[in-house]
Design an enzyme around this catalytic site. Structure first.
Site, mmCIF file in Angstrom:
data_model
loop_
_atom_site.group_PDB
_atom_site.id
_atom_site.type_symbol
_atom_site.label_atom_id
_atom_site.label_comp_id
_atom_site.label_asym_id
_atom_site.label_seq_id
_atom_site.Cartn_x
_atom_site.Cartn_y
_atom_site.Cartn_z
ATOM 1 N N LYS A 33 15.275 37.913 -71.799
ATOM 2 C CA LYS A 33 15.673 39.170 -71.162
ATOM 3 C C LYS A 33 14.565 40.209 -71.337
ATOM 4 O O LYS A 33 14.131 40.486 -72.449
ATOM 5 C CB LYS A 33 16.969 39.706 -71.759
ATOM 6 C CG LYS A 33 17.432 41.034 -71.130
ATOM 7 C CD LYS A 33 18.760 41.500 -71.709
ATOM 8 C CE LYS A 33 18.607 42.204 -73.032
ATOM 9 N NZ LYS A 33 18.021 43.573 -72.877
ATOM 10 N N ASP A 60 16.716 43.185 -66.979
ATOM 11 C CA ASP A 60 17.885 43.996 -67.325
ATOM 12 C C ASP A 60 17.556 45.491 -67.221
ATOM 13 O O ASP A 60 17.296 46.149 -68.217
ATOM 14 C CB ASP A 60 18.308 43.625 -68.755
ATOM 15 C CG ASP A 60 19.485 44.446 -69.265
ATOM 16 O OD1 ASP A 60 20.295 44.894 -68.432
ATOM 17 O OD2 ASP A 60 19.580 44.641 -70.491
ATOM 18 N N LYS A 62 19.617 47.587 -65.070
ATOM 19 C CA LYS A 62 20.891 48.258 -64.815
ATOM 20 C C LYS A 62 20.781 49.373 -63.760
ATOM 21 O O LYS A 62 21.136 50.527 -64.010
ATOM 22 C CB LYS A 62 21.460 48.852 -66.114
ATOM 23 C CG LYS A 62 21.673 47.842 -67.238
ATOM 24 C CD LYS A 62 22.233 48.528 -68.479
ATOM 25 C CE LYS A 62 22.471 47.574 -69.619
ATOM 26 N NZ LYS A 62 21.207 47.100 -70.243
ATOM 27 N N ASP A 65 22.549 53.952 -58.543
ATOM 28 C CA ASP A 65 22.164 55.070 -57.685
ATOM 29 C C ASP A 65 22.908 54.906 -56.371
ATOM 30 O O ASP A 65 23.824 54.088 -56.262
ATOM 31 C CB ASP A 65 20.635 55.066 -57.481
ATOM 32 C CG ASP A 65 20.067 56.476 -57.287
ATOM 33 O OD1 ASP A 65 20.592 57.204 -56.419
ATOM 34 O OD2 ASP A 65 19.120 56.841 -57.999
ATOM 35 N N PRO A 67 23.641 53.577 -52.600
ATOM 36 C CA PRO A 67 23.467 52.191 -52.152
ATOM 37 C C PRO A 67 22.071 51.842 -51.643
ATOM 38 O O PRO A 67 21.500 50.815 -52.046
ATOM 39 C CB PRO A 67 24.519 52.067 -51.034
ATOM 40 C CG PRO A 67 25.606 52.987 -51.460
ATOM 41 C CD PRO A 67 24.896 54.166 -52.074
ATOM 42 N N ASN A 68 21.497 52.654 -50.786
ATOM 43 C CA ASN A 68 20.194 52.320 -50.223
ATOM 44 C C ASN A 68 19.108 52.296 -51.292
ATOM 45 O O ASN A 68 18.236 51.417 -51.293
ATOM 46 C CB ASN A 68 19.819 53.316 -49.122
ATOM 47 C CG ASN A 68 18.536 52.919 -48.415
ATOM 48 O OD1 ASN A 68 18.488 51.909 -47.716
ATOM 49 N ND2 ASN A 68 17.488 53.704 -48.597
ATOM 50 N N THR A 69 19.154 53.252 -52.208
ATOM 51 C CA THR A 69 18.139 53.308 -53.267
ATOM 52 C C THR A 69 18.210 52.083 -54.169
ATOM 53 O O THR A 69 17.179 51.491 -54.521
ATOM 54 C CB THR A 69 18.316 54.591 -54.099
ATOM 55 O OG1 THR A 69 18.119 55.718 -53.253
ATOM 56 C CG2 THR A 69 17.326 54.650 -55.239
ATOM 57 N N THR A 124 28.808 47.016 -74.019
ATOM 58 C CA THR A 124 29.451 46.478 -75.221
ATOM 59 C C THR A 124 29.371 47.436 -76.404
ATOM 60 O O THR A 124 30.047 47.221 -77.417
ATOM 61 C CB THR A 124 28.823 45.128 -75.621
ATOM 62 O OG1 THR A 124 27.402 45.271 -75.693
ATOM 63 C CG2 THR A 124 29.155 44.063 -74.597
ATOM 64 N N ARG A 215 18.683 41.124 -81.796
ATOM 65 C CA ARG A 215 18.350 41.361 -83.196
ATOM 66 C C ARG A 215 18.629 40.204 -84.151
ATOM 67 O O ARG A 215 17.854 39.970 -85.074
ATOM 68 C CB ARG A 215 19.034 42.648 -83.687
ATOM 69 C CG ARG A 215 18.261 43.894 -83.302
ATOM 70 C CD ARG A 215 19.063 45.159 -83.451
ATOM 71 N NE ARG A 215 20.106 45.268 -82.421
ATOM 72 C CZ ARG A 215 20.699 46.402 -82.096
ATOM 73 N NH1 ARG A 215 20.388 47.518 -82.726
ATOM 74 N NH2 ARG A 215 21.608 46.434 -81.154
#
Length: 238
Positions: A33, A60, A62, A65, A67-69, A124, A215
């Site tokens: 990741k 990752d 995330k 914003d 939709p188009n961006t 989480t 970790r």
């Protein structure tokens, strides 16, 4: 020995730190990741390094914003070769649907394999106090299931969710929906800043398809041995 269900989080600022861990883990790990910390520091170089060594990459970032961006941002990211990219489900159905349609169309135009597109449900690290502080009246689990169903309806491949909600998502979304679970803590390790956690074996039994571990491997005295111990535990669940 690598188990493609285990994704090791490369949460580093420096390329040299990432390189050192990947070299140390060797053939034991095939999936990594690349998150905000590393990507914002070294950029696409991290992805190129991993792909050149035959590794799979979960990017990752995330995205969240309009939709188009988000859709165009994903199209810019997919050319870098990541195997899986994520967005925030809380961006809504229209954002997710637009993203899925645009990315699949761009991949088809390029003649490329479309990366898996997954949606983050509820982080989480969020516990019940945090949740109530946001003004939410429903249970965390209820909202996670709602967002997972919405992501599936929008055409996404899966979600990121805590292992504690994995079984309910599997029941709601069927056998082919991907469930990527961070918050994995082998027995005897620190919970750090995670709130909704589970052991590797429990997460897989609950329906998770991939486990993200950072970790407990990265901070171990012997990272390769720590990774191989997790894989051994995972192999108990097929």
């Amino acid at each position: 020995m690598a188990d493609n269900r285990l994704i090791v989080a490369l949460d580093f600022h420096k390329f040299s730190d990432m390189e050192r861990l990947v070299t140390l883990l060797g053939d034991s790990i095939s999936y990594y990741k690349v998150g905000m910390e590393l990507f914002y520091s070294v950029g696409p170089k991290a992805i190129s390094y991993l792909k050149e060594r035959g590794k799979s990459v979960f990017l990752d970032l995330k995205l969240h914003d309009i939709p188009n961006t988000v859709a165009e941002g994903l199209c810019s990211l997919m050319v870098q070769g990541a195997d899986m990219i994520n967005i925030h489900a809380s961006g809504g159905f229209t954002m997710m649907k637009t993203a899925a349609e645009r990315v699949h169309k761009r991949a088809e135009e390029m003649g490329a394999v479309c990366p898996k597109l997954i949606a983050v449900t509820i982080l989480t690290s969020i516990n019940q106090d945090d949740w109530q502080g946001l003004g939410m009246t429903c249970e965390i689990r209820e909202q996670v299931i709602r967002l997972a169903r919405l992501a599936q309806e929008a055409g996404l491949d899966g979600v990121v969710a805590s292992p504690q909600e994995a079984a309910a998502i599997r029941e709601a979304c069927g056998p082919d929906f991907m469930i990527i679970t961070p918050g994995i803590r082998p027995i005897g390790t620190s919970t750090d800043d995670q709130s909704r956690i589970a052991t590797p074996e429990a997460a897989l039994k609950n329906g998770a398809t991939h486990l993200v571990v950072g970790r407990p491997i990265r901070a171990a005295e012997a990272p390769k041995l720590a990774a191989e111990a997790i894989i051994k535990e995972m192999e108990m669940v097929k």
